[in-house]
Design a protein around this motif. Structure first.
Motif, mmCIF file in Angstrom:
data_model
loop_
_atom_site.group_PDB
_atom_site.id
_atom_site.type_symbol
_atom_site.label_atom_id
_atom_site.label_comp_id
_atom_site.label_asym_id
_atom_site.label_seq_id
_atom_site.Cartn_x
_atom_site.Cartn_y
_atom_site.Cartn_z
ATOM 1 N N ASN A 113 -21.026 -34.383 49.435
ATOM 2 C CA ASN A 113 -21.451 -33.046 50.076
ATOM 3 C C ASN A 113 -22.311 -32.308 49.399
ATOM 4 O OD1 ASN A 113 -18.434 -32.758 51.619
ATOM 5 N ND2 ASN A 113 -17.963 -33.597 49.575
ATOM 6 N N GLN A 173 -23.281 -28.369 48.842
ATOM 7 C CA GLN A 173 -22.261 -27.505 49.313
ATOM 8 C C GLN A 173 -21.121 -27.060 48.447
ATOM 9 O OE1 GLN A 173 -20.982 -29.079 53.317
ATOM 10 N NE2 GLN A 173 -22.289 -30.662 52.875
ATOM 11 N N LYS A 226 -24.011 -26.512 44.806
ATOM 12 C CA LYS A 226 -24.339 -25.121 45.430
ATOM 13 C C LYS A 226 -24.196 -24.345 44.467
ATOM 14 C CE LYS A 226 -22.802 -21.539 48.693
ATOM 15 N NZ LYS A 226 -21.427 -21.134 49.221
ATOM 16 N N LYS A 280 -15.825 -23.059 52.367
ATOM 17 C CA LYS A 280 -16.307 -22.972 51.047
ATOM 18 C C LYS A 280 -15.443 -24.152 50.156
ATOM 19 C CE LYS A 280 -16.807 -19.164 48.847
ATOM 20 N NZ LYS A 280 -18.374 -19.520 48.272
#
Length: 323
Positions: free
Chosen positions: A118, A121, A148, A4
């Motif tokens: 990223n 994410q 995300k 994460k």
């Protein structure tokens, strides 16, 4: 299980410090960076406080970025001493060493870069006034689609406030930025309001058990809360707004982090339209919860309502085991 990825945007006071520690202690989590904003104290103190927290947790490799020093539009409100003059209880020795450890890149640019590196994410966790986030979406309107999700500690859901009769501190400190974020961040958005955190408070006995452990984190939290009036048992007096919800220890910002790390910590949320009021003397900064969606908004937020306190307490317990 995929790691994460987090960015934490903070105005690092005592509750932010605890929230950051919870994130750092969680397994399979990578904090890509910590971005700093004015709020509980000035932005220089916030940067210094973040470095203090990372040092205690032996995680100084995490990059820290200095960001907004004032609201998007103003007027600039006086800083409060709720968490002491420096945000961490006013009991730690000041040093200029932190300045050498802060990244040269501005916090807003860092948010954009880290998310672009990223895409899809990154979970963005906002623990203070939302100025950095508002500026970021102004520079790149496509930013929310690359995230995300977004977790926010701020706002209110019952018209109760701790800054004014009807507004919560983080949103009131920069009402325009709060408005921009809740209108333009169309990624999944989860909000831990002030009333939600107060209604899920923990006992002072539990707090004493946490801080009286022999670990470095426990000793650090015990020190920074030792002379802070907000952690006094007299805090729940008749002139304190938290008395509306009863006595106890409220780790405000840690709820947003916990919800991001483990969605099952939140047992009920209201999916609804929300909007921040930017006009009016008493209503400015208040978050409107529009359950019927009379605003006809296409993007609905998740406003947290109930919490699994057993799971939440377990996460706090684990974070205090950092040696």
């Amino acid at each position: 299980m995929a790691q994460k990825l987090l960015i934490i945007d903070t105005d690092c006071g005592i509750d932010d410090a605890l929230a950051i520690i919870v994130a750092l202690a969680a397994p399979n989590v990578k904090v890509l960076g910590v971005t700093c904003c004015f709020g509980n104290t000035n932005v220089d103190n916030v940067c210094m406080n973040v470095m203090r927290v990372l040092t205690v947790c032996q995680q100084t490799q995490i990059p820290v970025f200095k960001g907004s020093a004032a609201p998007l539009l103003g007027p600039e409100l006086p800083l409060k001493d709720h968490f002491g003059t420096d945000g961490l209880g006013g009991v730690l020795k000041n040093s200029e060493d932190w300045k050498q450890l802060i990244q040269k890149e501005h916090a807003v640019h860092a948010i954009l870069r880290l998310v672009n590196e990223n895409p899809g994410q990154v979970s963005l966790i906002a623990l203070g006034p939302l100025t950095n986030l508002a500026l970021a979406v102004r520079l790149d309107p496509g930013l929310p689609q690359k995230l995300k999700d977004l977790y926010v500690m701020g706002g209110n859901m019952e018209g109760k406030g701790n800054m004014t009769p009807s507004s919560e501190f983080n949103f009131r400190m920069d009402a325009e930025s709060a408005y921009v974020v809740l209108e333009e961040y169309t990624c999944p958005t989860h909000i831990a309001t002030w009333e939600f955190t107060c209604r899920n408070k923990l006992s002072w006995e539990y707090f004493e058990e946490l801080v009286n452990q022999k670990t470095s984190v426990a000793q650090f939290i015990k020190k920074i809360t030792s002379k802070c009036w907000a952690y006094s048992r007299d805090f729940n007096s008749s002139n304190n707004k938290d008395v509306l919800f009863g006595k106890g220890f409220v780790p405000y910002d840690a709820f947003a982090v916990a919800a991001c790390l483990d969605s099952s910590v939140i047992t009920e949320s209201l999916r609804c339209a929300v909007r921040v009021e930017v006009r009016g003397e008493l209503g400015r900064g208040m978050m409107i919860v529009d359950a019927a969606n009379t605003l006809k908004k296409g993007h609905l937020a998740f406003v947290m309502r109930t919490c699994d306190l057993k799971k939440f307490s377990s996460m706090l317990n684990a974070s205090f085991q950092i040696a």
